[in-house]
Motif scaffolding. Structure first.
Motif, PDB file in Angstrom:
ATOM      1  N   UNK A 140       0.718  -0.970   0.259  1.00  0.00           N
ATOM      2  CA  UNK A 140      -0.303  -0.185  -0.024  1.00  0.00           C
ATOM      3  C   UNK A 140       0.770   1.629  -0.201  1.00  0.00           C
ATOM      4  N   UNK A 141       1.792   1.193   0.910  1.00  0.00           N
ATOM      5  CA  UNK A 141       2.967   1.723   0.840  1.00  0.00           C
ATOM      6  C   UNK A 141       3.735   2.322  -0.463  1.00  0.00           C
ATOM      7  N   UNK A 142       4.045   1.542  -1.210  1.00  0.00           N
ATOM      8  CA  UNK A 142       4.568   1.685  -2.668  1.00  0.00           C
ATOM      9  C   UNK A 142       3.083   1.875  -4.246  1.00  0.00           C
ATOM     10  N   UNK A 143       1.945   1.709  -3.323  1.00  0.00           N
ATOM     11  CA  UNK A 143       0.806   2.218  -3.975  1.00  0.00           C
ATOM     12  C   UNK A 143       0.544   3.994  -4.074  1.00  0.00           C
ATOM     13  N   UNK A 144       0.597   4.394  -2.992  1.00  0.00           N
ATOM     14  CA  UNK A 144       0.373   5.513  -2.730  1.00  0.00           C
ATOM     15  C   UNK A 144       1.763   6.001  -3.517  1.00  0.00           C
ATOM     16  N   UNK A 145       2.444   6.213  -2.631  1.00  0.00           N
ATOM     17  CA  UNK A 145       3.749   7.165  -3.376  1.00  0.00           C
ATOM     18  C   UNK A 145       3.780   7.348  -5.114  1.00  0.00           C
ATOM     19  N   UNK A 146       3.358   5.704  -5.605  1.00  0.00           N
ATOM     20  CA  UNK A 146       3.630   5.271  -6.703  1.00  0.00           C
ATOM     21  C   UNK A 146       2.906   6.752  -7.291  1.00  0.00           C
ATOM     22  N   UNK A 148       9.310   2.250   1.732  1.00  0.00           N
ATOM     23  CA  UNK A 148       8.316   3.303   1.226  1.00  0.00           C
ATOM     24  C   UNK A 148      10.113   4.201   1.121  1.00  0.00           C
ATOM     25  N   UNK A 149      11.394   3.716   1.252  1.00  0.00           N
ATOM     26  CA  UNK A 149      12.165   4.702   0.535  1.00  0.00           C
ATOM     27  C   UNK A 149      12.571   3.878  -0.534  1.00  0.00           C
ATOM     28  N   UNK A 150      12.391   3.100  -1.037  1.00  0.00           N
ATOM     29  CA  UNK A 150      12.128   2.119  -2.805  1.00  0.00           C
ATOM     30  C   UNK A 150      11.197   3.383  -3.190  1.00  0.00           C
ATOM     31  N   UNK A 151      10.293   3.961  -2.933  1.00  0.00           N
ATOM     32  CA  UNK A 151       8.923   4.492  -4.250  1.00  0.00           C
ATOM     33  C   UNK A 151       9.513   5.729  -3.963  1.00  0.00           C
ATOM     34  N   UNK A 152      10.182   5.903  -3.033  1.00  0.00           N
ATOM     35  CA  UNK A 152      10.426   7.157  -2.746  1.00  0.00           C
ATOM     36  C   UNK A 152      11.225   8.253  -3.331  1.00  0.00           C
ATOM     37  N   UNK A 153      12.642   7.299  -3.103  1.00  0.00           N
ATOM     38  CA  UNK A 153      13.277   7.842  -3.792  1.00  0.00           C
ATOM     39  C   UNK A 153      14.104   6.962  -5.414  1.00  0.00           C
ATOM     40  N   UNK A 154      13.775   6.127  -5.532  1.00  0.00           N
ATOM     41  CA  UNK A 154      14.414   5.487  -6.727  1.00  0.00           C
ATOM     42  C   UNK A 154      13.350   6.268  -8.152  1.00  0.00           C
ATOM     43  N   UNK A 155      14.563   6.392  -9.007  1.00  0.00           N
ATOM     44  CA  UNK A 155      13.657   7.318  -9.993  1.00  0.00           C
ATOM     45  C   UNK A 155      12.080   6.789 -10.843  1.00  0.00           C
ATOM     46  N   UNK A 163      11.180   6.113 -13.339  1.00  0.00           N
ATOM     47  CA  UNK A 163      10.764   5.321 -14.766  1.00  0.00           C
ATOM     48  C   UNK A 163      11.167   3.981 -13.531  1.00  0.00           C
ATOM     49  N   UNK A 164      11.639   3.529 -12.302  1.00  0.00           N
ATOM     50  CA  UNK A 164      10.915   2.583 -11.798  1.00  0.00           C
ATOM     51  C   UNK A 164      10.215   2.217 -11.081  1.00  0.00           C
ATOM     52  N   UNK A 165       8.891   3.239 -11.415  1.00  0.00           N
ATOM     53  CA  UNK A 165       8.151   3.879 -10.854  1.00  0.00           C
ATOM     54  C   UNK A 165       6.697   2.776 -10.878  1.00  0.00           C
ATOM     55  N   UNK A 166       7.035   2.264 -12.528  1.00  0.00           N
ATOM     56  CA  UNK A 166       6.130   1.488 -13.146  1.00  0.00           C
ATOM     57  C   UNK A 166       6.344  -0.351 -12.579  1.00  0.00           C
ATOM     58  N   UNK A 167       7.161  -0.483 -12.397  1.00  0.00           N
ATOM     59  CA  UNK A 167       7.807  -2.389 -12.631  1.00  0.00           C
ATOM     60  C   UNK A 167       7.904  -2.279 -10.813  1.00  0.00           C
ATOM     61  N   UNK A 168       7.629  -1.562 -10.266  1.00  0.00           N
ATOM     62  CA  UNK A 168       7.961  -0.934  -8.708  1.00  0.00           C
ATOM     63  C   UNK A 168       5.824  -1.599  -8.730  1.00  0.00           C
ATOM     64  N   UNK A 169       4.725  -0.810  -9.451  1.00  0.00           N
ATOM     65  CA  UNK A 169       3.877  -0.845  -9.123  1.00  0.00           C
ATOM     66  C   UNK A 169       3.265  -2.114  -8.582  1.00  0.00           C
ATOM     67  N   UNK A 170       4.819  -2.809  -9.939  1.00  0.00           N
ATOM     68  CA  UNK A 170       4.174  -4.740 -10.338  1.00  0.00           C
ATOM     69  C   UNK A 170       4.269  -5.377  -8.804  1.00  0.00           C
ATOM     70  N   UNK A 171       5.975  -5.026  -8.761  1.00  0.00           N
ATOM     71  CA  UNK A 171       5.527  -5.570  -7.185  1.00  0.00           C
ATOM     72  C   UNK A 171       4.972  -5.270  -6.567  1.00  0.00           C
ATOM     73  N   UNK A 172       4.585  -4.139  -6.076  1.00  0.00           N
ATOM     74  CA  UNK A 172       3.292  -3.981  -4.771  1.00  0.00           C
ATOM     75  C   UNK A 172       2.251  -4.605  -5.554  1.00  0.00           C
TER      76      UNK A 172
END
Length: 177
Positions: free
Chosen positions: A53-59, A105-112, A114-123
């Protein structure tokens, strides 16, 4: 006219998801607080839920999406955080997986971005498997582990509505909604 109707429907469903999300774990929180007991609850489930949920919100925030597209995730994340804290407190245990939300939270907030879409898949994967530790625990104990049929029904209905709203908001052709 069809595109506008689908957009209005998607927005209304988004706000409906938020209303349901604000209540989905409330009975479990109330019961845990009243009993001062989290036996049967899984720290792993709440850590995984909160992480996703943290990744989703930050995304959604980093992409500038409207509040109706992610407020349900924020509500679910807040309740997951409360349940994680209560479970850890009453079980007097904080396994290493409890640190996963901070890393997420750190990954979603700090990654460029371009990585947010794949991170959304991870979430999405994380939240999909988050209940496995709880289900396993419930099966082994032959109990519901604090889960109510109402919470299960709200979760199932919410997930179905979320699929529709995400399809509409992500679609480059809104008429497909």
């Amino acid at each position: 006219a069809g595109e506008a109707s689908a957009s209005v429907l998607a927005s209304a469903l988004g706000w409906g998801l938020t209303a349901g999300a604000m209540a989905i774990y409330t009975p479990m929180i109330a019961t845990t607080l009243a009993k001062k007991n989290a036996d049967g609850m899984s720290v792993s489930t709440w850590s995984l839920n909160l992480s996703g949920f943290l990744i989703f919100v930050v995304y959604h925030i980093r992409n500038g999406y409207s509040l109706s597209t992610f407020l349900d995730f924020a509500a679910l994340g807040l309740q997951s955080a409360v349940l994680l804290a209560l479970t850890a407190r009453y079980q007097r245990a904080l396994p290493p997986i409890a640190l996963l939300p901070a890393a997420s939270l750190a990954a979603a907030s700090l990654l460029p971005t371009a990585f947010l879409g794949p991170l959304q898949g991870v979430a999405a994967f994380i939240t999909s498997v988050a209940l496995v530790p709880q289900v396993w625990r419930n099966f082994a104990a032959r109990s519901r582990g604090g889960w109510s049929p109402i919470s299960a029904a709200l979760s199932t209905g919410g997930n179905a509505a979320r699929i529709f709203t995400q399809f509409c908001w992500r679609s480059s052709q809104p008429a497909r909604c």
